[in-house]
Scaffold this motif. Structure first.
Motif, mmCIF file in Angstrom:
data_model
loop_
_atom_site.group_PDB
_atom_site.id
_atom_site.type_symbol
_atom_site.label_atom_id
_atom_site.label_comp_id
_atom_site.label_asym_id
_atom_site.label_seq_id
_atom_site.Cartn_x
_atom_site.Cartn_y
_atom_site.Cartn_z
ATOM 1 N N CYS A 1 23.171 1.120 -72.372
ATOM 2 C CA CYS A 1 24.402 1.364 -71.651
ATOM 3 C C CYS A 1 24.856 0.350 -70.686
ATOM 4 O O CYS A 1 25.963 0.226 -70.493
ATOM 5 C CB CYS A 1 24.829 3.094 -71.505
ATOM 6 N N GLY A 2 23.795 0.020 -69.910
ATOM 7 C CA GLY A 2 23.913 -1.065 -68.786
ATOM 8 C C GLY A 2 23.728 -2.163 -69.109
ATOM 9 O O GLY A 2 23.967 -3.030 -68.494
ATOM 10 N N ALA A 3 23.760 -2.607 -70.688
ATOM 11 C CA ALA A 3 23.665 -3.928 -71.160
ATOM 12 C C ALA A 3 22.613 -4.884 -70.705
ATOM 13 O O ALA A 3 22.823 -6.032 -70.746
ATOM 14 C CB ALA A 3 25.087 -4.519 -70.918
ATOM 15 N N HIS A 4 21.434 -4.062 -70.530
ATOM 16 C CA HIS A 4 20.383 -5.057 -69.756
ATOM 17 C C HIS A 4 20.066 -6.058 -70.719
ATOM 18 O O HIS A 4 19.425 -7.006 -70.480
ATOM 19 C CB HIS A 4 19.247 -4.280 -69.198
ATOM 20 N N PRO A 5 20.165 -5.975 -72.165
ATOM 21 C CA PRO A 5 19.404 -7.190 -73.074
ATOM 22 C C PRO A 5 20.519 -8.317 -73.026
ATOM 23 O O PRO A 5 20.102 -9.459 -73.271
ATOM 24 C CB PRO A 5 19.898 -6.828 -74.451
ATOM 25 N N SER A 6 21.935 -8.077 -72.318
ATOM 26 C CA SER A 6 22.498 -9.334 -72.061
ATOM 27 C C SER A 6 22.441 -9.995 -70.646
ATOM 28 O O SER A 6 23.295 -10.798 -70.335
ATOM 29 C CB SER A 6 23.922 -9.185 -72.501
ATOM 30 N N ALA A 7 21.418 -9.475 -69.973
ATOM 31 C CA ALA A 7 21.298 -10.045 -68.413
ATOM 32 C C ALA A 7 20.371 -11.151 -68.433
ATOM 33 O O ALA A 7 19.367 -11.365 -69.087
ATOM 34 C CB ALA A 7 20.987 -8.693 -67.813
ATOM 35 N N LYS A 8 20.625 -11.843 -67.377
ATOM 36 C CA LYS A 8 19.532 -12.738 -67.040
ATOM 37 C C LYS A 8 18.470 -12.232 -66.410
ATOM 38 O O LYS A 8 17.322 -12.590 -66.537
ATOM 39 C CB LYS A 8 20.176 -13.851 -65.634
ATOM 40 N N LEU A 9 18.782 -11.085 -65.596
ATOM 41 C CA LEU A 9 17.364 -10.188 -65.095
ATOM 42 C C LEU A 9 17.998 -8.716 -65.333
ATOM 43 O O LEU A 9 19.032 -8.207 -64.873
ATOM 44 C CB LEU A 9 17.560 -10.279 -63.629
ATOM 45 N N GLY A 10 17.275 -8.027 -66.480
ATOM 46 C CA GLY A 10 17.511 -6.684 -66.798
ATOM 47 C C GLY A 10 16.491 -5.712 -66.853
ATOM 48 O O GLY A 10 15.379 -6.252 -66.621
ATOM 49 N N LEU B 1 28.035 -14.029 -54.984
ATOM 50 C CA LEU B 1 27.958 -13.051 -55.253
ATOM 51 C C LEU B 1 28.393 -12.448 -56.774
ATOM 52 O O LEU B 1 27.920 -11.678 -57.564
ATOM 53 C CB LEU B 1 29.059 -12.009 -54.337
ATOM 54 N N LYS B 2 29.563 -13.115 -57.185
ATOM 55 C CA LYS B 2 29.916 -12.947 -58.553
ATOM 56 C C LYS B 2 29.002 -13.282 -59.548
ATOM 57 O O LYS B 2 28.745 -12.345 -60.543
ATOM 58 C CB LYS B 2 31.175 -13.621 -58.887
ATOM 59 N N GLU B 3 28.470 -14.232 -59.355
ATOM 60 C CA GLU B 3 27.374 -14.752 -60.587
ATOM 61 C C GLU B 3 26.233 -13.842 -60.511
ATOM 62 O O GLU B 3 25.685 -13.570 -61.323
ATOM 63 C CB GLU B 3 26.932 -16.188 -59.984
ATOM 64 N N ILE B 4 25.776 -13.245 -59.224
ATOM 65 C CA ILE B 4 24.797 -12.381 -59.105
ATOM 66 C C ILE B 4 25.119 -10.969 -59.599
ATOM 67 O O ILE B 4 24.222 -10.497 -60.565
ATOM 68 C CB ILE B 4 24.199 -12.264 -57.711
ATOM 69 N N ILE B 5 26.192 -10.683 -59.362
ATOM 70 C CA ILE B 5 26.480 -9.193 -59.856
ATOM 71 C C ILE B 5 26.659 -9.263 -61.398
ATOM 72 O O ILE B 5 26.524 -8.141 -62.100
ATOM 73 C CB ILE B 5 27.597 -8.638 -59.345
ATOM 74 N N SER B 6 26.843 -10.513 -61.843
ATOM 75 C CA SER B 6 26.988 -10.363 -63.437
ATOM 76 C C SER B 6 25.645 -10.922 -64.198
ATOM 77 O O SER B 6 25.813 -10.566 -65.392
ATOM 78 C CB SER B 6 28.267 -11.337 -63.974
ATOM 79 N N SER B 7 24.767 -11.113 -63.358
ATOM 80 C CA SER B 7 23.646 -11.324 -63.824
ATOM 81 C C SER B 7 22.565 -10.381 -63.954
ATOM 82 O O SER B 7 21.513 -10.422 -64.740
ATOM 83 C CB SER B 7 22.893 -12.509 -63.083
ATOM 84 N N ILE B 8 22.672 -9.408 -63.008
ATOM 85 C CA ILE B 8 21.703 -8.341 -63.068
ATOM 86 C C ILE B 8 22.083 -6.883 -63.672
ATOM 87 O O ILE B 8 23.433 -6.515 -63.302
ATOM 88 C CB ILE B 8 21.269 -7.766 -61.620
ATOM 89 N N LYS B 9 21.261 -6.498 -64.721
ATOM 90 C CA LYS B 9 22.004 -5.161 -65.277
ATOM 91 C C LYS B 9 20.862 -4.236 -65.478
ATOM 92 O O LYS B 9 19.713 -4.668 -65.783
ATOM 93 C CB LYS B 9 22.623 -5.471 -66.523
ATOM 94 N N SER C 1 13.719 -7.460 -68.336
ATOM 95 C CA SER C 1 13.808 -8.569 -69.320
ATOM 96 C C SER C 1 14.357 -9.673 -68.676
ATOM 97 O O SER C 1 15.283 -9.380 -67.647
ATOM 98 C CB SER C 1 14.681 -8.186 -70.573
ATOM 99 N N GLU C 2 14.121 -10.986 -69.182
ATOM 100 C CA GLU C 2 14.829 -11.998 -68.425
ATOM 101 C C GLU C 2 15.543 -13.059 -69.422
ATOM 102 O O GLU C 2 15.013 -13.353 -70.716
ATOM 103 C CB GLU C 2 13.946 -12.866 -67.574
ATOM 104 N N GLY C 3 16.374 -13.796 -69.069
ATOM 105 C CA GLY C 3 16.806 -15.199 -69.871
ATOM 106 C C GLY C 3 17.761 -14.882 -70.681
ATOM 107 O O GLY C 3 17.824 -15.882 -71.439
ATOM 108 N N ALA C 4 18.516 -13.898 -70.798
ATOM 109 C CA ALA C 4 19.917 -13.759 -71.743
ATOM 110 C C ALA C 4 20.613 -15.024 -71.662
ATOM 111 O O ALA C 4 21.171 -15.441 -70.418
ATOM 112 C CB ALA C 4 20.755 -12.577 -71.698
ATOM 113 N N GLU C 5 21.277 -15.800 -72.729
ATOM 114 C CA GLU C 5 22.108 -16.631 -72.715
ATOM 115 C C GLU C 5 23.224 -16.199 -73.689
ATOM 116 O O GLU C 5 22.909 -16.443 -74.725
ATOM 117 C CB GLU C 5 21.539 -18.049 -73.178
ATOM 118 N N ILE C 6 24.438 -15.730 -73.135
ATOM 119 C CA ILE C 6 25.491 -15.205 -74.212
ATOM 120 C C ILE C 6 26.645 -16.321 -74.327
ATOM 121 O O ILE C 6 27.253 -16.664 -73.360
ATOM 122 C CB ILE C 6 26.104 -14.101 -73.713
#
Ligand code: SF4
Length: 507
Positions: free
Chosen positions: A445-454, A429-437, A473-478
């Motif tokens: 403002c939803g920070a989708h450029p920093s998401a694994k799935l935005g 759960l935690k990993e998924i909710i921090s991955s989708i924006k 958009s996909e594949g951010a690695e911050i």
């Protein structure tokens, strides 16, 4: 205590609100005065009032103050935890706005610089205080910056907003590498310090910042904060708002010339307070123990919500807040529940949840029972309300899509995917909710450029019909030193297909 300039600003706000109520000035005129306080008109005509929570650390005293305001006679709709670790009051009638500001200031809450062309809330890694991977607790540095900048008048007259954040290690959970000024904690030869990233940001033309200082001793942090304010004040584009953020100045000058300019400003700052923060003892909250009726549910909750801490015998606990929202009564109830545990400061997260940093492990049953007894389900048993989106076009005047609506569709897809797999749900759960924006327009403002799935919302005419669509958009690695933003796909999808996209991504 308010400074003179602040009293003047506050009185101007009062005058302009009265003039707006009397029909003497327009909403746009009012915005000039109200935005720097974090006060904006919503699409439905009511107002949003943003309360700054420095470094997202909400003390029990602040909770009480917010609860008092929410439950006063101001007729506030609800409170919303934001992706920048603030708390916004929504659906506020204009007649209540000034009373709220007065009351909040009286109760010690911060308004100056909540919005407009000012420096915004300083974000920190939410795990900074407790994680054993954290170099040191960076939250007190956010407090130091806040105290220093509070009366720094140029920080409220900038060409555009200025965002600062501080991460506690290279994992960069505060997204320091994509801020106007980002600080990433490190230790060299036993000395606390920061890597300094400058001129990143999300929005139109999102970009990763450049590292301009490898090691800044932590004592010198305010020197760099001063330098960035002065540089931006002097050189930011005041003619074209769309090109005003610091990343556009860097783009115009080129990395080398920008780095020289930054170094020149850092060298110019000679008069600044040094910051010396001693390690602080952290309070471990004891919630007592209680009988557990459903042991399986209790174990699943522990898997979902708890993380190890650097203190033996203590774990951190995440409270999953559906949509990041509380009605006034729900917030009052939560505050009352924590009254007995008033040393339990809550840490706001960028995923719009709350964390209790140190909970005595043996008292998890007591906390679990306390949560079972609360009218909002904070245990993360469903994804409902937990997929991160901006506030969306229902409230945001410049928004394009109603993102919470689509976040709900995404949550349903996630819940369906995990039917019959409760253990996997709890583990992921935690990993998924921090991955989708999800953002409702290119402002991000939803920070989708920093998401694994935005997902970034737009509208397009399809077969002659104006249709909600998303760019994916996909594949951010911050990560410090190797940050990469998500890549936007050329094709878009009809927004109704968001559930399909999520399913494909999970598989
Ligand atoms: S991303 Fe767009 S819709 Fe969402 S809050 Fe920001 S400006 Fe509004």
């Amino acid at each position: 205590m308010l400074s003179e300039i602040n009293k003047t600003e506050q009185l101007k706000l009062q005058d302009d609100i009265n003039a707006f109520i009397a029909g003497e000035i327009s909403a746009t005129d009012l915005k000039h005065t109200s935005a720097p306080f974090g006060i904006y008109q919503q699409k439905n005509g009511k107002f949003m009032v943003r309360i700054r929570v420095t470094g997202g650390l909400l003390t029990f005293k602040q909770m009480q103050a917010i609860s008092q305001i929410l439950n006063d006679d101001f007729n506030i709709g609800f409170a919303h935890l934001t992706t920048r670790q603030n708390i916004q009051l929504h659906d506020v009638p204009i007649e209540s706005v000034y009373g709220i500001v007065e009351k909040a200031v009286e109760l010690g809450l911060i308004f100056r610089g909540g919005g407009g062309n000012t420096y915004r809330n300083v974000m920190v890694s939410p795990e900074s205080a407790f994680s054993d991977k954290s170099f040191f607790n960076v939250q007190p540095y956010a407090e130091e910056i806040q105290n220093f900048v509070y009366n720094y008048d140029k920080a409220y007259a900038l060409p555009r907003k200025l965002k600062i954040s501080i991460s506690c290690n290279d994992e960069d959970s505060a997204l320091a590498t994509i801020q106007d000024l980002g600080l990433v904690a490190t230790i060299q030869n036993g000395i606390k310090g920061f890597k300094v990233f400058v001129a990143g940001g999300m929005g139109r033309k999102s970009s990763v910042g450049v590292k301009l200082i490898d090691f800044l001793p932590a004592t010198e942090i305010l020197k760099v904060v001063s330098a960035i304010i002065e540089l931006f004040y002097d050189h930011g584009n005041r003619e074209n708002r769309n090109l005003a953020r610091i990343r556009f100045l860097r783009e115009k000058l080129g990395n080398e010339a920008f780095a020289e300019l930054f170094a020149e400003y850092v060298n110019k700052i000679t008069d600044y307070p040094k910051v010396d923060i001693a390690d602080q003892k952290q309070n471990i909250t004891d919630f007592g123990s209680a009988g557990i009726a459903d042991n399986n549910a209790f174990e699943l909750w522990k898997t979902r919500a708890t993380s190890a801490t650097k203190s033996e015998g203590a774990v951190s606990v995440e409270l999953f807040v559906p949509n990041g929202n509380f009605t006034p009564k729900q917030f009052e109830e939560l505050t009352a529940k924590f009254e007995k545990f008033s040393n339990a400061a809550l840490q706001l997260t960028a995923t719009q949840n709350l964390i209790i940093p140190f909970v005595k492990t043996e008292s998890l049953s007591g906390l679990y029972n306390l949560l079972n007894d609360y009218s909002v389900n904070l245990k993360g048993e469903s994804f409902n309300g937990l997929v991160q989106s901006c506030i969306g076009s229902k409230f945001c005047k410049i928004g394009i899509l109603d993102t919470p609506y689509y976040a709900e569709k995404a949550s349903e897809a996630l819940d369906n995917y995990f039917v019959g797999k409760p253990k996997e749900q709890a583990e992921n759960l935690k990993e998924i909710i921090s991955s989708i924006k999800i953002s409702g327009c290119p402002n991000s403002c939803g920070a989708h450029p920093s998401a694994k799935l935005g997902f970034q919302g737009m509208k397009k005419k399809i077969d002659g019909v104006l249709t909600d669509i998303f760019f994916i958009s996909e594949g951010a690695e911050i990560k410090a030193d190797e940050a990469k933003l998500a890549e936007q796909q050329a094709e878009f999808i009809k927004a109704d297909l968001i559930a399909e996209s999520i399913k494909n991504w999970l598989n």
